[in-house]
Design a protein around this motif. Structure first.
Motif, PDB file in Angstrom:
ATOM      1  N   GLY A  11       0.788  -1.227   0.000  1.00  0.00           N
ATOM      2  CA  GLY A  11       0.000   0.000   0.000  1.00  0.00           C
ATOM      3  C   GLY A  11       0.820   1.277   0.000  1.00  0.00           C
ATOM      4  O   GLY A  11       0.479   2.238  -0.702  1.00  0.00           O
ATOM      5  N   ALA A  12       1.905   1.307   0.778  1.00  0.00           N
ATOM      6  CA  ALA A  12       2.699   2.538   0.899  1.00  0.00           C
ATOM      7  C   ALA A  12       3.275   2.994  -0.439  1.00  0.00           C
ATOM      8  O   ALA A  12       3.172   4.183  -0.779  1.00  0.00           O
ATOM      9  CB  ALA A  12       3.805   2.353   1.938  1.00  0.00           C
ATOM     10  N   PRO A  13       3.902   2.097  -1.242  1.00  0.00           N
ATOM     11  CA  PRO A  13       4.423   2.553  -2.542  1.00  0.00           C
ATOM     12  C   PRO A  13       3.330   3.072  -3.478  1.00  0.00           C
ATOM     13  O   PRO A  13       3.555   4.039  -4.216  1.00  0.00           O
ATOM     14  CB  PRO A  13       5.070   1.282  -3.115  1.00  0.00           C
ATOM     15  CG  PRO A  13       5.409   0.455  -1.923  1.00  0.00           C
ATOM     16  CD  PRO A  13       4.286   0.708  -0.957  1.00  0.00           C
ATOM     17  N   ILE A  14       2.154   2.427  -3.455  1.00  0.00           N
ATOM     18  CA  ILE A  14       1.054   2.901  -4.304  1.00  0.00           C
ATOM     19  C   ILE A  14       0.613   4.293  -3.853  1.00  0.00           C
ATOM     20  O   ILE A  14       0.438   5.205  -4.675  1.00  0.00           O
ATOM     21  CB  ILE A  14      -0.135   1.918  -4.246  1.00  0.00           C
ATOM     22  CG1 ILE A  14       0.265   0.569  -4.859  1.00  0.00           C
ATOM     23  CG2 ILE A  14      -1.346   2.496  -4.969  1.00  0.00           C
ATOM     24  CD1 ILE A  14      -0.800  -0.496  -4.727  1.00  0.00           C
ATOM     25  N   TYR A  20       3.225  11.353  -5.541  1.00  0.00           N
ATOM     26  CA  TYR A  20       4.380  11.860  -6.305  1.00  0.00           C
ATOM     27  C   TYR A  20       3.958  12.317  -7.702  1.00  0.00           C
ATOM     28  O   TYR A  20       4.383  13.376  -8.167  1.00  0.00           O
ATOM     29  CB  TYR A  20       5.438  10.771  -6.415  1.00  0.00           C
ATOM     30  CG  TYR A  20       6.603  11.148  -7.299  1.00  0.00           C
ATOM     31  CD1 TYR A  20       7.623  11.975  -6.824  1.00  0.00           C
ATOM     32  CD2 TYR A  20       6.677  10.693  -8.615  1.00  0.00           C
ATOM     33  CE1 TYR A  20       8.686  12.338  -7.640  1.00  0.00           C
ATOM     34  CE2 TYR A  20       7.737  11.045  -9.436  1.00  0.00           C
ATOM     35  CZ  TYR A  20       8.738  11.871  -8.946  1.00  0.00           C
ATOM     36  OH  TYR A  20       9.781  12.233  -9.754  1.00  0.00           O
ATOM     37  N   LEU A  21       3.108  11.546  -8.365  1.00  0.00           N
ATOM     38  CA  LEU A  21       2.701  11.878  -9.730  1.00  0.00           C
ATOM     39  C   LEU A  21       1.837  13.134  -9.770  1.00  0.00           C
ATOM     40  O   LEU A  21       1.849  13.866 -10.758  1.00  0.00           O
ATOM     41  CB  LEU A  21       1.949  10.702 -10.343  1.00  0.00           C
ATOM     42  CG  LEU A  21       2.799   9.452 -10.629  1.00  0.00           C
ATOM     43  CD1 LEU A  21       1.906   8.287 -11.044  1.00  0.00           C
ATOM     44  CD2 LEU A  21       3.845   9.739 -11.685  1.00  0.00           C
ATOM     45  N   ALA A  27      -5.606  13.292  -7.487  1.00  0.00           N
ATOM     46  CA  ALA A  27      -7.055  13.524  -7.433  1.00  0.00           C
ATOM     47  C   ALA A  27      -7.796  12.191  -7.323  1.00  0.00           C
ATOM     48  O   ALA A  27      -8.736  12.056  -6.526  1.00  0.00           O
ATOM     49  CB  ALA A  27      -7.512  14.281  -8.677  1.00  0.00           C
ATOM     50  N   PHE A  28      -7.394  11.219  -8.118  1.00  0.00           N
ATOM     51  CA  PHE A  28      -8.004   9.882  -8.050  1.00  0.00           C
ATOM     52  C   PHE A  28      -7.813   9.280  -6.662  1.00  0.00           C
ATOM     53  O   PHE A  28      -8.756   8.725  -6.079  1.00  0.00           O
ATOM     54  CB  PHE A  28      -7.372   8.977  -9.106  1.00  0.00           C
ATOM     55  CG  PHE A  28      -7.776   7.535  -8.990  1.00  0.00           C
ATOM     56  CD1 PHE A  28      -9.026   7.120  -9.426  1.00  0.00           C
ATOM     57  CD2 PHE A  28      -6.911   6.600  -8.446  1.00  0.00           C
ATOM     58  CE1 PHE A  28      -9.406   5.784  -9.318  1.00  0.00           C
ATOM     59  CE2 PHE A  28      -7.286   5.268  -8.325  1.00  0.00           C
ATOM     60  CZ  PHE A  28      -8.541   4.857  -8.771  1.00  0.00           C
TER      61      PHE A  28
END
Length: 260
Positions: A11-14, A20-21, A27-28
């Motif tokens: 979960g953390a990397p996602i 980051y993006l 927003a999503f």
């Protein structure tokens, strides 16, 4: 513990990647987290014994998020005022079938789960927003880690015994120290502003994050539930995982505006 670790590793990397993006990706992320948090909050209300308004709260949430993502600030304020009037108006028109507690809870459901949490997007969209957002996230995590480690080793005096039997004054202080330590490291390698600003920010985040944690614990205790949900294995629900950030993000956002 294994479930908790695996959930964090996935979960953390996602979560960090979408932050980051930025832009539509953040927003999503905010839209999904807000709607899930809202549903969890409403479910807690049912457990407490209150009548919740799922259709109305979801509709005003969609209105708020649409205004937010299209950068219509006047619509955002209008959405809040509209929701305030709707909650009080429903109480006035249907009393005694609707209670003040019911109206207050549904009003708070949107403000807490959606408006406060959506400051993740607002902060990310600021100039240098990526740095401020990541700093806020890391300081919240540092506070949680420090409070757990110090509290487990040296905790003697309960911080809020009627809310959480495990959180201690020593752990709370440890969380603040860890937050300040990470802020100093960030200042040393990233710079950007004065060390005093980072120390103040670390203190504000350390205190507000712990208050957010305790607030959600009090909410769950009122409902007699252990977790706000079961979406994240080993962690509980969205509110369980983001309770500290929900309180910290708005304070950092408006603090950055004042300092700009």
């Amino acid at each position: 513990m294994l479930k908790r670790t695996l959930s964090a590793l996935i979960g953390a990397p996602i979560f960090l990647g979408l932050v980051y993006l930025g832009g539509p990706y953040t927003a999503f992320l905010v839209a999904v987290l807000s709607l899930l948090a809202l549903l969890e909050f409403l479910q807690i209300g049912k457990q407490i014994g209150l009548v919740t308004w799922p259709v109305l709260t979801v509709l005003v949430t969609i209105l708020w998020l649409t205004s937010l993502f299209t950068e219509r600030e006047e619509w955002m304020l209008s959405a809040l005022l509209f929701w305030f009037v709707i909650c009080l108006g429903r109480l006035a028109l249907t009393y005694p079938n609707a209670s003040l507690s019911e109206a207050n809870f549904n009003l708070l459901a949107v403000v807490y789960s959606v408006v406060l949490l959506s400051h993740l997007y607002l902060l990310r969209q600021r100039p240098q927003g990526i740095e401020w957002t990541f700093l806020t996230i890391f300081l919240v995590w540092a506070t949680d880690t420090g409070a757990y480690l110090i509290g487990r080793q040296f905790g003697r005096h309960l911080l809020a015994p009627h809310v959480s039997p495990k959180k201690t004054v020593e752990g709370s202080i440890g969380g603040l120290i860890f937050s300040m330590a990470v802020a100093v490291v960030w200042w040393r390698f990233m710079g950007g502003t004065s060390l005093l600003t980072y120390i103040i920010l670390a203190t504000v985040i350390g205190i507000s994050g712990q208050i957010g944690d305790l607030f959600e614990s009090a909410l769950k205790r009122s409902a007699g539930v252990k977790d706000s949900g079961k979406l994240i294995p080993g962690h509980g629900g969205i509110l369980d995982r983001f309770d500290s950030l929900i309180f910290a993000l708005p304070l950092v956002y408006y603090g950055v505006i004042l300092l700009s």
